[in-house]
Design a protein around this motif. Sequence first.
Motif: not given
Length: 154
Positions: A17-18, A107-114, A119-126, A133-137
């Motif tokens: 994923e990375d 978006t800030r939360i997702a970037i910080h988590m990643h 964190k993996r994309l699946a964890e961020i998405a959850a 795919s939206r988390a990655q986007g």
Amino acid sequence: MLIDYASGIVGSRSDAEDVVQEAWLRFEQAERARTVHQPVRYLYRIVRNLAIDGRRKLGRVGRIHDDAASERLEVEADVRPDPEAQAIARAELKIVFEALDELPERTRIAIHMHRMEGKRLAEIAAHLGISVSRAQGIIVEGLQYCMQRRDPDL
């Protein structure tokens, strides 16, 4: 499909994923610079190269065991950049933090988590209640925004 392709090379879905995320950022930069005639093929090539490079790095890191190599790494880690390079890095970091503050909260939360928590994309998405795919986007969009703010010529 790209994640599955990269997983076969790197051996881990989260690492894949990375790799795909990094590949997408590089693909978009290349696409802005010139017309990509076979985008799917080009994207697969970027994924392949990044995945292979990642495996090579892991192989090199795994082979460093002796004391001499460890001491050399410690000495290299102690080398500090010159004051000018430090000032430039601080200025760029300030711009990136300002750009992060301008992004939507999700978006800030997702970037910080990643980027900060690994964190993996699946964890961020959850966590955000969105698709992977939206988390990655939103991570890609946010990072692109920060990169554009840091270097408007990109």
